[in-house]
Each structure stands twice: as structure tokens, then as C-alpha cells.
Design a protein around this motif. Structure first.
Motif, PDB file in Angstrom:
ATOM      1  N   GLN A 121       0.808  -1.213   0.000  1.00  0.00           N
ATOM      2  CA  GLN A 121       0.000   0.000   0.000  1.00  0.00           C
ATOM      3  C   GLN A 121       0.846   1.271   0.000  1.00  0.00           C
ATOM      4  N   PHE A 122       2.079   1.165   0.468  1.00  0.00           N
ATOM      5  CA  PHE A 122       2.968   2.329   0.387  1.00  0.00           C
ATOM      6  C   PHE A 122       3.240   2.684  -1.077  1.00  0.00           C
ATOM      7  N   THR A 123       3.457   1.656  -1.900  1.00  0.00           N
ATOM      8  CA  THR A 123       3.653   1.900  -3.327  1.00  0.00           C
ATOM      9  C   THR A 123       2.353   2.333  -3.990  1.00  0.00           C
ATOM     10  N   THR A 124       1.215   1.753  -3.561  1.00  0.00           N
ATOM     11  CA  THR A 124      -0.080   2.124  -4.115  1.00  0.00           C
ATOM     12  C   THR A 124      -0.372   3.609  -3.911  1.00  0.00           C
ATOM     13  N   VAL A 125       0.042   4.148  -2.779  1.00  0.00           N
ATOM     14  CA  VAL A 125      -0.127   5.584  -2.522  1.00  0.00           C
ATOM     15  C   VAL A 125       0.952   6.391  -3.239  1.00  0.00           C
ATOM     16  N   ALA A 126       2.178   5.876  -3.240  1.00  0.00           N
ATOM     17  CA  ALA A 126       3.307   6.657  -3.744  1.00  0.00           C
ATOM     18  C   ALA A 126       3.240   6.891  -5.244  1.00  0.00           C
ATOM     19  N   VAL A 127       2.843   5.881  -6.025  1.00  0.00           N
ATOM     20  CA  VAL A 127       2.851   6.028  -7.475  1.00  0.00           C
ATOM     21  C   VAL A 127       1.908   7.140  -7.943  1.00  0.00           C
ATOM     22  N   PRO A 128       0.603   7.103  -7.605  1.00  0.00           N
ATOM     23  CA  PRO A 128      -0.264   8.196  -8.071  1.00  0.00           C
ATOM     24  C   PRO A 128       0.138   9.560  -7.505  1.00  0.00           C
ATOM     25  N   LYS A 129       0.655   9.574  -6.266  1.00  0.00           N
ATOM     26  CA  LYS A 129       1.088  10.842  -5.685  1.00  0.00           C
ATOM     27  C   LYS A 129       2.281  11.397  -6.446  1.00  0.00           C
ATOM     28  N   GLN A 130       3.253  10.540  -6.780  1.00  0.00           N
ATOM     29  CA  GLN A 130       4.411  11.007  -7.531  1.00  0.00           C
ATOM     30  C   GLN A 130       4.018  11.474  -8.925  1.00  0.00           C
ATOM     31  N   VAL A 131       3.100  10.730  -9.565  1.00  0.00           N
ATOM     32  CA  VAL A 131       2.631  11.129 -10.898  1.00  0.00           C
ATOM     33  C   VAL A 131       1.925  12.483 -10.823  1.00  0.00           C
ATOM     34  N   PHE A 132       1.093  12.689  -9.804  1.00  0.00           N
ATOM     35  CA  PHE A 132       0.393  13.972  -9.673  1.00  0.00           C
ATOM     36  C   PHE A 132       1.380  15.106  -9.386  1.00  0.00           C
ATOM     37  N   ASP A 133       2.396  14.831  -8.557  1.00  0.00           N
ATOM     38  CA  ASP A 133       3.396  15.858  -8.261  1.00  0.00           C
ATOM     39  C   ASP A 133       4.183  16.243  -9.509  1.00  0.00           C
ATOM     40  N   LEU A 134       4.463  15.270 -10.369  1.00  0.00           N
ATOM     41  CA  LEU A 134       5.245  15.530 -11.570  1.00  0.00           C
ATOM     42  C   LEU A 134       4.447  16.245 -12.651  1.00  0.00           C
ATOM     43  N   GLY A 156       0.791  17.470 -12.087  1.00  0.00           N
ATOM     44  CA  GLY A 156      -0.294  18.338 -11.633  1.00  0.00           C
ATOM     45  C   GLY A 156      -1.629  18.018 -12.261  1.00  0.00           C
ATOM     46  N   SER A 157      -1.809  16.794 -12.780  1.00  0.00           N
ATOM     47  CA  SER A 157      -3.023  16.445 -13.522  1.00  0.00           C
ATOM     48  C   SER A 157      -3.602  15.117 -13.061  1.00  0.00           C
ATOM     49  N   SER A 158      -4.915  15.105 -12.742  1.00  0.00           N
ATOM     50  CA  SER A 158      -5.602  13.848 -12.454  1.00  0.00           C
ATOM     51  C   SER A 158      -5.712  12.987 -13.707  1.00  0.00           C
ATOM     52  N   GLY A 159      -5.635  13.617 -14.870  1.00  0.00           N
ATOM     53  CA  GLY A 159      -5.645  12.852 -16.105  1.00  0.00           C
ATOM     54  C   GLY A 159      -4.445  11.918 -16.192  1.00  0.00           C
ATOM     55  N   TYR A 160      -3.280  12.399 -15.809  1.00  0.00           N
ATOM     56  CA  TYR A 160      -2.089  11.541 -15.795  1.00  0.00           C
ATOM     57  C   TYR A 160      -2.190  10.475 -14.707  1.00  0.00           C
ATOM     58  N   VAL A 161      -2.788  10.845 -13.568  1.00  0.00           N
ATOM     59  CA  VAL A 161      -3.007   9.842 -12.530  1.00  0.00           C
ATOM     60  C   VAL A 161      -3.911   8.736 -13.077  1.00  0.00           C
ATOM     61  N   GLY A 162      -4.941   9.123 -13.817  1.00  0.00           N
ATOM     62  CA  GLY A 162      -5.803   8.138 -14.445  1.00  0.00           C
ATOM     63  C   GLY A 162      -5.065   7.272 -15.446  1.00  0.00           C
ATOM     64  N   LEU A 163      -4.036   7.840 -16.096  1.00  0.00           N
ATOM     65  CA  LEU A 163      -3.250   7.076 -17.066  1.00  0.00           C
ATOM     66  C   LEU A 163      -2.533   5.902 -16.412  1.00  0.00           C
ATOM     67  N   VAL A 204       8.057  11.030 -15.464  1.00  0.00           N
ATOM     68  CA  VAL A 204       6.787  10.354 -15.249  1.00  0.00           C
ATOM     69  C   VAL A 204       6.716   9.068 -16.056  1.00  0.00           C
ATOM     70  N   TRP A 205       7.378   9.022 -17.206  1.00  0.00           N
ATOM     71  CA  TRP A 205       7.335   7.823 -18.040  1.00  0.00           C
ATOM     72  C   TRP A 205       8.144   6.684 -17.441  1.00  0.00           C
ATOM     73  N   LEU A 206       9.210   7.011 -16.720  1.00  0.00           N
ATOM     74  CA  LEU A 206       9.959   5.975 -16.009  1.00  0.00           C
ATOM     75  C   LEU A 206       9.099   5.380 -14.901  1.00  0.00           C
ATOM     76  N   VAL A 207       8.388   6.232 -14.170  1.00  0.00           N
ATOM     77  CA  VAL A 207       7.499   5.747 -13.116  1.00  0.00           C
ATOM     78  C   VAL A 207       6.420   4.833 -13.701  1.00  0.00           C
ATOM     79  N   LEU A 208       5.828   5.255 -14.810  1.00  0.00           N
ATOM     80  CA  LEU A 208       4.779   4.455 -15.432  1.00  0.00           C
ATOM     81  C   LEU A 208       5.329   3.133 -15.974  1.00  0.00           C
ATOM     82  N   GLY A 209       6.547   3.151 -16.516  1.00  0.00           N
ATOM     83  CA  GLY A 209       7.148   1.914 -17.007  1.00  0.00           C
ATOM     84  C   GLY A 209       7.405   0.923 -15.889  1.00  0.00           C
ATOM     85  N   LEU A 210       7.923   1.399 -14.764  1.00  0.00           N
ATOM     86  CA  LEU A 210       8.156   0.525 -13.618  1.00  0.00           C
ATOM     87  C   LEU A 210       6.831   0.030 -13.032  1.00  0.00           C
TER      88      LEU A 210
END
Length: 423
Positions: free
Chosen positions: A42-55, A57-64, A118-124
Motif C-alpha cells: 500500500q505504500f507503493t499504491t499511494v506513492a505512485v499516483p502521488k508522484q505522478v500527480f506531483d510531476l 499536476g493532472s488527475s488525467g495523468y493519474v488516471g493514465l 513520469v514515463w519511467l514511473v509508469l514503465g516501472l
């Protein structure tokens, strides 16, 4: 013990969760491993969308993130389930755990180095979900080999409740740790938890196919699973209803934006984000702890339909909530309803599948249960980008109810489904 005390104990036992499966050493080891990874993941489950949003600033990218996770879940969930039916499940679980641990370590390194891609995060994330899709059906298929049939409902409730406990404690701890130690530490904790859990898997007994024939799984095995599923109409209907509930109703892609812009979290993350991620599991855990009465319900088809409608209504209420605590209450109610639905759908699956098909059925179950929310991440994220988070959540919850009513009318056999009487 007096007669009155004995009566009270029996009444309590018919309400609270049954812990008898924990007396079996092998199941207890599997359960402890589940507990450790449930919190860490769950730490990763929270961290990934939070990091994507920080990078971004879009919920659209979080949805991606949902779309990125969906492809490996679909491919490796079905293939992983087929593999679990043809090899030693203990060894396959070790491979899956090792893969997830390595990917979690890479997520920690990129966050610690502040690479900012953000693409590295999404790839991992995609690689993480590939190993997860192999791991989950294998772990679920093992349970029926470790406990006798009469204990399967109790074992399922224990595993499900502990997984939900992890999704309560993990996000809340993540929300508390982020402001103090930063986001990278969340990935590091998950990596350590996975390494610890590997020891509990190592202590399991060998679990080769009952036929004694270990072989390579191929496309034919996956197709055989689909053909088998097609003969189980009620099981197939349960998958359809859960897809509706998750795709239309799961609002978690909205949590980072709502935590910051609706409920006042600081930019770096805070407790509101942790509470939003934890709220649904809180309801699930409370329901699981008092799940003893669920075994007495025979009209399980009706129970699933009612529970999913209650889920949709709760999500709609969450979208309309004006305060954090009211939002948490609605999400918790939704979590309780989802737990009821999950327990009965898993019971239907256990009743329908033979051991040689159990991995493939659990693979399909993984695709539905884990893949549905990923699609929801995409649809809710992009809907919120257009109409706002409140409208996206409320509309999704109401859509669940409408679609469930339609699906039930088209699938009357599921509504009439009754569990076999316990002798």
C-alpha cells in the motif's frame, strides 16, 4: 463453563471472524506473508499516483496509471493463472515476490535520485503489475491446497480481511510518513516488506500439480480456462457484475486531487490523502471482522446484487460530501458493501472451480478485481479533468446502480443463485 457462557460464546462465534484455519502451520505462514505484503504494497499504491500527480499536476495523468497497469494485468493475470495450474505454486510465488521486490527497489532508486520522469514511473508500474498479476492468482490458488474444504470460507475471509487491513494501515502510515521523510521512503518500506515475506513463502511445502505432471503453460491452457469459464454461467455473471461495480464506481484516481484541492492537504501530501485511500478498506476490515453471519446466507446472488448497489450509492454520497470526514464515512460504507460482495463472489468461485482449473479461474478473478479499478482510474481521471472530481464520483456511483439493475434483468439466473445447504 456455564451453559449461559457457552451460549454467549457460540453466538459470538457465529458473528466474528473464524480463526480456525490459522491453526494449520502452512496456511498460517501464507497468511503472515499476506499480512506483511498487504501493508507494504500500500505504500507503493499511494506513492505512485502521488508522484505522478506531483510531476504533472493532472488527475488525467493519474488516471493514465490505470491504463498502464491494465495491459500487464490482463496478459499476465490470465497467463499467470495458467502457469499456476502447471507448475509448483510455491516456486512460482517465490518468483513473483522476487520480481515485485526488485521493481520496488528500482522505484525507490528513481525517487531517491529525483529523476523526475513520469514515463519511467509508469514503465516501472507496468513491470510491477506484471509480477503482481502472476503472484496474486498463485497465492489465491494455494489456499485450497492448505486447508480442508469446510474451512475455505473462513480462510478466504481471513486472507481478505488481512489484505484490507493492510490497505487501511498502509495509506494512513504513508500519509503520515510523507511530510516527515519524503515520498522515496514509501518505496523503500515496500521493498523491505517484500523481502521479509519471501521467507514465509520459502517455508511453505512443495505444491506441484495434483496430477504430478509439471509442464510449460501455453496459449492452449489459457483458452481452456475460457472454455471452462463459459460452462459456469453464474460464475461468469459474477465477473460481469464486479466489472460494472469497479469500472463505473471506483473513484481512487480522484483522491490525490481531492485531498489537496478539496480537503486542504499541503502540496507534498498529508493525512487527507491517507484517509481517502484508507477509508474503503476500513469498511472492508470492519465487515470482515464481523463476517461470521455471512455464511448463513444462501441467496448469494441476491446478496451480491444488493451489496454492489449499496456500493454505488455510497460512492455517489462520497462525491457529494463537503467535508473530509463525511467523505471517509461514505467510502467506509462502500468498503463494507464491497467486502460482502467479494466474500460471496469468492465463495461462488471456490464452489465452481476444480483444482486443475483453480489457478486459471483465480487469474480471471485477478483481471476483474484488479483490472477493473485500473480502467476506472483512466475513466474517472479523464472525466474529472473535464467535469470536476465531484461530478465524476457522483455520476459513477449512480451509473453503477443503473447498470447493475440492467445486468440483473438480463442475467436472472444469477439473481436466483443459491449456495448449497450446509449439512
Amino acid at each position: 463453563m456455564t451453559v449461559e457462557a457457552g451460549t454467549k460464546r457460540r453466538r459470538l462465534g457465529s458473528v466474528v471472524i473464524d480463526i480456525e484455519p490459522l491453526r494449520i502451520p502452512a496456511f498460517r505462514r501464507l497468511w503472515v506473508g499476506t499480512a506483511i505484503t498487504a501493508v507494504g504494497s500500500q505504500f507503493t499504491t499511494v506513492a505512485v499516483p502521488k508522484q505522478v500527480f506531483d510531476l504533472t499536476g493532472s488527475s488525467g495523468y493519474v488516471g493514465l496509471t490505470g491504463a498502464v497497469a491494465m495491459v500487464p494485468l490482463l496478459v499476465f493475470g490470465l497467463w499467470g493463472g495458467a502457469i499456476a495450474d502447471t507448475v509448483d505454486r510455491r516456486k512460482l510465488l517465490l518468483v513473483g515476490n522476487t520480481g515485485i521486490a526488485v521493481v520496488s527497489a528500482l522505484l525507490w532508486i528513481q525517487a531517491w535520485l529525483d529523476i523526475g520522469s513520469v514515463w519511467l514511473v509508469l514503465g516501472l508500474l507496468a513491470l510491477n503489475q506484471a509480477f503482481f498479476a502472476i503472484n496474486l492468482p498463485t497465492r489465491s490458488a494455494i489456499v485450497a491446497r492448505l486447508v480442508e474444504p469446510r474451512l475455505l470460507p473462513a480462510a478466504t475471509a481471513l486472507s481478505g480481511t488481512m489484505s484490507m487491513f493492510g490497505t487501511v494501515f498502509g495509506p494512513m502510515a504513508a500519509g503520515a510518513l510523507m511530510p516527515a521523510f519524503g515520498l522515496p521512503v514509501l518505496y523503500l518500506i515496500d521493498t523491505i516488506a517484500l523481502i521479509l515475506a519471501m521467507y514465509t513463502v520459502w517455508r511453505l511445502p512443495p505444491l506441484p500439480p495434483l496430477s504430478g505432471q509439471v509442464r510449460r503453460a501455453g496459449l492452449r491452457d489459457v483458452l481452456d480456462g475460457f472454455r471452462y469459464m463459459g460452462t459456469q454461467k453464474v460464475l461468469l455473471a459474477s465477473f460481469v457484475l464486479d466489472i460494472i461495480a469497479m469500472v463505473a464506481g471506483m473513484p481512487r484516481a480522484l483522491f490525490p486531487e481531492m485531498a489537496e484541492r478539496t480537503f486542504g492537504d499541503p502540496h507534498g501530501g498529508g493525512l487527507a490523502l491517507g484517509w481517502l485511500f484508507a477509508a474503503i478498506p476500513i469498511g472492508s476490515v470492519v465487515c470482515g471482522l464481523f463476517s461470521g453471519w455471512l455464511g448463513r446466507v444462501r441467496r448469494q446472488g441476491v446478496a451480491v446484487v444488493v451489496a454492489i448497489c449499496a456500493w454505488g450509492l455510497s460512492v455517489a454520497g462520497f462525491g457529494l460530501a463537503g467535508s473530509l470526514w463525511l467523505a471517509v464515512v461514505f467510502l467506509a460504507l462502500g468498503g463494507a458493501a464491497d467486502m460482502v460482495s467479494a466474500i460471496y463472489r469468492q465463495a461462488i468461485l471456490q464452489a465452481a472451480a476444480t483444482d486443475e482449473m483453480r489457478g486459471r479461474m483465480q487469474g480471471a478473478f485477478t483481471v476483474v478485481v484488479a483490472g477493473g479499478p485500473r480502467i476506472a482510474d483512466l475513466t474517472h481521471g479523464w472525466t474529472a479533468a473535464g467535469v470536476g472530481t465531484a461530478a465524476a464520483a457522483t455520476g459513477g456511483g449512480l451509473l453503477v446502480i443503473v447498470l447493475i439493475v440492467v445486468a440483473t434483468a438480463l442475467l436472472p439466473a444469477f439473481w436466483r443463485y443459491r449456495a448449497a445447504a450446509v449439512k
